[in-house]
Motif scaffolding. Sequence first.
Motif, PDB file in Angstrom:
ATOM      1  N   ASP A   1     -51.898  28.752 -25.579  1.00 58.87           N
ATOM      2  CA  ASP A   1     -51.558  29.043 -26.966  1.00 58.87           C
ATOM      3  C   ASP A   1     -52.624  28.422 -27.849  1.00 58.87           C
ATOM      4  O   ASP A   1     -53.530  27.741 -27.379  1.00 58.87           O
ATOM      5  CB  ASP A   1     -50.157  28.519 -27.330  1.00 58.87           C
ATOM      6  CG  ASP A   1     -50.022  27.010 -27.168  1.00 58.87           C
ATOM      7  OD1 ASP A   1     -51.005  26.292 -27.454  1.00 58.87           O
ATOM      8  OD2 ASP A   1     -48.956  26.550 -26.754  1.00 58.87           O
TER       9      ASP A   1
ATOM     10  N   ASP B   1     -51.928  39.300 -32.364  1.00 59.88           N
ATOM     11  CA  ASP B   1     -51.917  38.581 -31.099  1.00 59.88           C
ATOM     12  C   ASP B   1     -50.845  37.493 -31.147  1.00 59.88           C
ATOM     13  O   ASP B   1     -50.334  37.130 -32.207  1.00 59.88           O
ATOM     14  CB  ASP B   1     -53.292  37.947 -30.854  1.00 59.88           C
ATOM     15  CG  ASP B   1     -53.464  37.467 -29.419  1.00 59.88           C
ATOM     16  OD1 ASP B   1     -53.902  38.269 -28.579  1.00 59.88           O
ATOM     17  OD2 ASP B   1     -53.165  36.282 -29.162  1.00 59.88           O
ATOM     18  N   ASP B   2     -50.495  36.963 -29.978  1.00 57.72           N
ATOM     19  CA  ASP B   2     -49.487  35.901 -29.914  1.00 57.72           C
ATOM     20  C   ASP B   2     -50.007  34.571 -30.451  1.00 57.72           C
ATOM     21  O   ASP B   2     -49.220  33.679 -30.769  1.00 57.72           O
ATOM     22  CB  ASP B   2     -49.011  35.708 -28.465  1.00 57.72           C
ATOM     23  CG  ASP B   2     -48.226  36.906 -27.948  1.00 57.72           C
ATOM     24  OD1 ASP B   2     -47.676  37.639 -28.791  1.00 57.72           O
ATOM     25  OD2 ASP B   2     -48.175  37.099 -26.719  1.00 57.72           O
ATOM     26  N   LEU B   3     -51.322  34.422 -30.537  1.00 56.99           N
ATOM     27  CA  LEU B   3     -51.895  33.174 -31.019  1.00 56.99           C
ATOM     28  C   LEU B   3     -51.723  33.035 -32.531  1.00 56.99           C
ATOM     29  O   LEU B   3     -51.885  34.003 -33.276  1.00 56.99           O
ATOM     30  CB  LEU B   3     -53.383  33.097 -30.686  1.00 56.99           C
ATOM     31  CG  LEU B   3     -53.782  33.081 -29.211  1.00 56.99           C
ATOM     32  CD1 LEU B   3     -55.299  33.057 -29.098  1.00 56.99           C
ATOM     33  CD2 LEU B   3     -53.177  31.882 -28.495  1.00 56.99           C
ATOM     34  N   GLU B   4     -51.430  31.813 -32.970  1.00 58.43           N
ATOM     35  CA  GLU B   4     -51.373  31.537 -34.400  1.00 58.43           C
ATOM     36  C   GLU B   4     -52.761  31.305 -34.972  1.00 58.43           C
ATOM     37  O   GLU B   4     -53.017  31.564 -36.153  1.00 58.43           O
ATOM     38  CB  GLU B   4     -50.516  30.295 -34.675  1.00 58.43           C
ATOM     39  CG  GLU B   4     -49.032  30.450 -34.427  1.00 58.43           C
ATOM     40  CD  GLU B   4     -48.269  29.223 -34.921  1.00 58.43           C
ATOM     41  OE1 GLU B   4     -48.072  29.090 -36.143  1.00 58.43           O
ATOM     42  OE2 GLU B   4     -47.881  28.401 -34.067  1.00 58.43           O
TER      43      GLU B   4
ATOM     44  N   THR C   1     -50.035  24.596 -32.782  1.00 55.67           N
ATOM     45  CA  THR C   1     -48.975  24.900 -33.739  1.00 55.67           C
ATOM     46  C   THR C   1     -49.458  24.654 -35.157  1.00 55.67           C
ATOM     47  O   THR C   1     -49.931  23.557 -35.484  1.00 55.67           O
ATOM     48  CB  THR C   1     -47.734  24.029 -33.472  1.00 55.67           C
ATOM     49  OG1 THR C   1     -47.277  24.264 -32.146  1.00 55.67           O
ATOM     50  CG2 THR C   1     -46.617  24.364 -34.452  1.00 55.67           C
TER      51      THR C   1
END
Length: 301
Positions: free
Chosen positions: A258, A202-205, A261
């Motif tokens: 999101d 997925d795009d999530l960290e 970070t």
Amino acid sequence: MADDGAEKPTVETSTPEAAFGLLSHEIRFGILRALHDADGVQSFSALRDAVGVDDPGQFNYHLGELVGRFVRSTESGYRLAAAGQRVVGAVLSGGVTMELDAEPVATDAPCPACGAAMTARFRSEGIAIECPACELQYTDPDVPPGLVDAVATDEVADVVERWGQRNRASAGYGLCHNCDGPITTEVVLPGDARAPDWLDGDDLETTVVYECDRCGESWHAIVPLAALSHPAVMGFHHDHDIDLRTTPTWNLPWLAVDGGTVTDRDPLRVTVTMTLDDETATFTFDRDLSVVSEQRDPSET
């Protein structure tokens, strides 16, 4: 919780099967509902009239089965016990008697990714708030159908939002919204033991996983959303005249879809930046979603 040998405050006096077996007759739930709707303690005759049972002997038998567990008997009459209140509440929520069934409806909630109006899509056990333009699924919780019973269609998204805020607040206190058991909260990375399968690729960290140690209820939220129940984050918004208890998350100007970070992996550190008016705050969270640092700076204009 570790067993330190201290006396436990709870005593199991009945099995779940036996307790719910007491509710197996319609007269018995009728008694609970009548006591719930009553104004104060009810006498035997007033309660029997409210339930609509002609035979005093039959009514006395069913009432007697409830007294002690679900009903309290006092010198003045009868009232609901806490367990009876919970049973009636579960039924009124629609969680055991209703299903959601409706066509998708438009909402006034703007998509935080593209700004288009999101829709509310109903499924039998939940409501998804999603964007038809960019296909973002903002949230898709299982909710009791009674949550939106008699709610105007244009208010559905707001009600689901408040329900989610309530659950995040409950988790912030370490309590499960389903059974009141202890909650484990963990910020996870792809590949972590508690990480959901969809997070890999997925795009999530990161994402936050909540899990109840008692009933096993499990759900997740991105770090920026989960962080909203933290006192430091609430305080930052309060300083800018924003009440997070009443402001829908999609109206927060800084919110991005999101997961924050990742600035360090061992120990895990995740930062979330929030800009309100002329000030930017950067919060750094650890794996337990505790704030380990907060920095405020004037925003660049």
